[in-house]
Write an enzyme that holds these catalytic residues in place. Structure first.
Site, PDB file in Angstrom:
ATOM      1  N   SER A 192       0.821  -1.210   0.000  1.00 47.13           N
ATOM      2  CA  SER A 192       0.000   0.000   0.000  1.00 47.13           C
ATOM      3  C   SER A 192       0.866   1.276   0.000  1.00 47.13           C
ATOM      4  O   SER A 192       1.568   1.525  -0.962  1.00 47.13           O
ATOM      5  CB  SER A 192      -0.933  -0.071   1.211  1.00 47.13           C
ATOM      6  OG  SER A 192      -1.840   0.971   1.186  1.00 47.13           O
ATOM      7  N   HIS A 395      -7.561  -5.499   0.748  1.00 38.58           N
ATOM      8  CA  HIS A 395      -6.343  -4.711   0.914  1.00 38.58           C
ATOM      9  C   HIS A 395      -5.448  -5.207   2.061  1.00 38.58           C
ATOM     10  O   HIS A 395      -4.224  -5.179   1.956  1.00 38.58           O
ATOM     11  CB  HIS A 395      -6.741  -3.249   1.156  1.00 38.58           C
ATOM     12  CG  HIS A 395      -5.661  -2.270   0.892  1.00 38.58           C
ATOM     13  ND1 HIS A 395      -5.168  -2.029  -0.375  1.00 38.58           N
ATOM     14  CD2 HIS A 395      -4.962  -1.450   1.710  1.00 38.58           C
ATOM     15  CE1 HIS A 395      -4.220  -1.101  -0.314  1.00 38.58           C
ATOM     16  NE2 HIS A 395      -4.074  -0.738   0.938  1.00 38.58           N
TER      17      HIS A 395
END
Ligand SMILES: *[C@@H]1O[C@H](CO)[C@@H](O)[C@H](O)[C@H]1NC(C)=O
Ligand SMILES: *[C@@H]1O[C@H](CO)[C@@H](O)[C@H](O)[C@H]1NC(C)=O
Length: 425
Positions: A192, A395
């Site tokens: 990320s 995620h």
């Protein structure tokens, strides 16, 4: 600190109400079947857990160095000072092998790579495959809340976004690793924001491309106009007001949970098979009940979050809103003074010449498949596109999913081996 906790819980529940997807999808429908007797039992259990005030998972109370030692690996801690005076902490599981630097996402820390446990933590998997594992910590998180001359109590300390993490922190840590190991190159694995800051570094300081043997991007984030996270979507158009509020109320630091607070008893995550904690996690990252390890939730939530600056969030809101991967937007006048143009300049992804592997998934509320494909087209040296073969993968699953080893990390070790034949262009 109590107050902050309440504020956090209130925000989370407001968010729960707002995010219709979560109501529709799983939480209420699947997890709470209406059964009065069962509900009474559950309630008794909740009261029991809260009364005992003790998490039953032993790892809840251990910090990163204690965890790594518990699972039989040597661990070292280093301090690295950046050009602009921030003092960062790095952890290392030393092996006589090629160095790999792991870089965490927003609000997270080096803990990410070990709290999945000895079988599933990426740091352990790489160390046992013979890599010299280094784990970085960005300025402002719980391990890097230090500066040579500015106190974290001072708002000046927090005047940075992931731009500065990319321009200053990553180069300092990379140089430190290469000097300490006498190597010329390292492999970089980011999750990320750990990928965003990498792209910033290579476009702003292109000489660092040469120091990277391979960059593996887990849930990569550059331009993300298609990010689905409801919270981000709701807030993105108001990023300017968010910035004003931050200044007005001096909320420079977000969810810091200082170290002494981190290792508290945390029974909340053990209630109802972790329904509260998994829901909080899913609301931010995408729903994936199949991959959540309920036993491990208390460990995750006793080490997470780890703190970030408000500007890191605002910078993300700005790029979601504009759809463009560009520098921090200070408003037209200040932009003119700083950048010489009223709009912030774009990062030049064409300068990211190190070999890159992009790992992405279909249920990621931040790294949308379309955005990752666009990123692939902008980067000049993409060697691998790996779509995780599990539809609901979200995620956070890149760190903590039950099957993360099989679905993601097995491919990482393959790419690391293949990277010997790859070159910076
Ligand atoms: C972890 O805890 C031990 C024991 O209290 C302490 O010596 C060590 O410095 C801590 N490590 C970190 C990274 O905080
Ligand atoms: C879940 O986490 C625990 C550690 O908290 C671990 O022992 C267990 O193997 C994990 N389960 C799966 C299926 O990964």
């Amino acid at each position: 600190m109590k107050l902050l906790q309440y504020v956090f819980i209130i925000v989370v529940f407001l968010y729960l109400l707002l995010s219709t997807q979560c109501l529709a999808e799983n939480v209420i429908v699947n997890q709470f079947k209406f059964d009065p007797l069962g509900a009474m039992k559950e309630l008794a259990e909740v009261i029991d857990i809260l009364n005992s005030k003790q998490s039953t998972h032993p790892d809840v109370h251990l910090n990163i160095t204690q965890l790594v030692e518990k699972y039989g690996y040597p661990v070292q801690e280093y301090k690295v000072t950046t050009e602009d005076g921030y003092v960062l902490t790095m952890f290392r599981i030393e092996k006589k092998g090629p160095p790999v630097l792991l870089m965490h996402g927003i609000l997270l820390s080096a803990d990410d790579w070990v709290i999945a446990g000895p079988d599933d933590g990426l740091a352990y998997i790489l160390a046992s495959s013979g890599y010299d594992v280094w784990m970085g910590n960005a300025r402002g998180n719980k391990y890097s809340r230090q500066h040579e001359s500015i106190s974290p109590e001072d708002s000046k300390f927090w005047e940075f976004s992931w731009n500065e993490i990319g321009v200053n922190d990553l180069p300092a840590m990379i140089d430190f690793v290469l000097e300490t190991t006498s190597e010329k190159q390292l492999a970089y694995i980011g999750h990320s924001q750990g990928t965003t800051s990498f792209f910033v570094m290579c476009s702003e300081k292109p000489e660092y491309n040469q120091k990277i043997s391979i960059m593996i991007a887990l849930a990569p984030i550059a331009a993300i106009p298609n990010a689905k996270s409801p919270l981000a979507r709701i807030l993105a158009p108001y990023h300017y007001y968010a910035n004003v509020l931050v200044k007005l109320f001096k909320i420079h630091e977000v969810l810091p949970m200082p170290v002494e607070y981190q290792y508290m008893e945390n029974p909340v995550c053990e209630i109802g098979n972790g329904i509260i904690c998994s829901t909080v996690l899913f609301m931010f990252t995408g729903f994936d009940y199949e991959q959540i390890n309920q036993t491990n939730l208390p460990v995750i939530f006793s080490h997470t979050p780890s703190g970030s600056s408000a500007q890191q969030f605002i910078h993300y809101l700005q790029i979601i809103n504009s759809g463009v991967f560009r520098k921090f937007d200070y408003g037209d006048n200040k932009n003119q003074a700083i950048y010489g143009s009223s709009k912030p300049p774009k990062y030049r992804l064409e300068l990211v010449k190190a070999p890159v592997a992009l790992f992405y998934s279909e249920n990621d509320w931040f790294s949308d498949v379309e955005d990752v494909t666009n990123l692939q087209n902008k980067l000049p040296n993409v060697k691998e596109m790996y779509l995780v073969p599990f539809k609901k993968f979200n995620h956070a699953d890149f760190l903590w999913a039950k099957d993360v080893k099989r679905l993601v990390y097995a491919r990482i070790t393959d790419v690391l081996k293949d990277s010997k034949s790859m070159k910076t262009i």
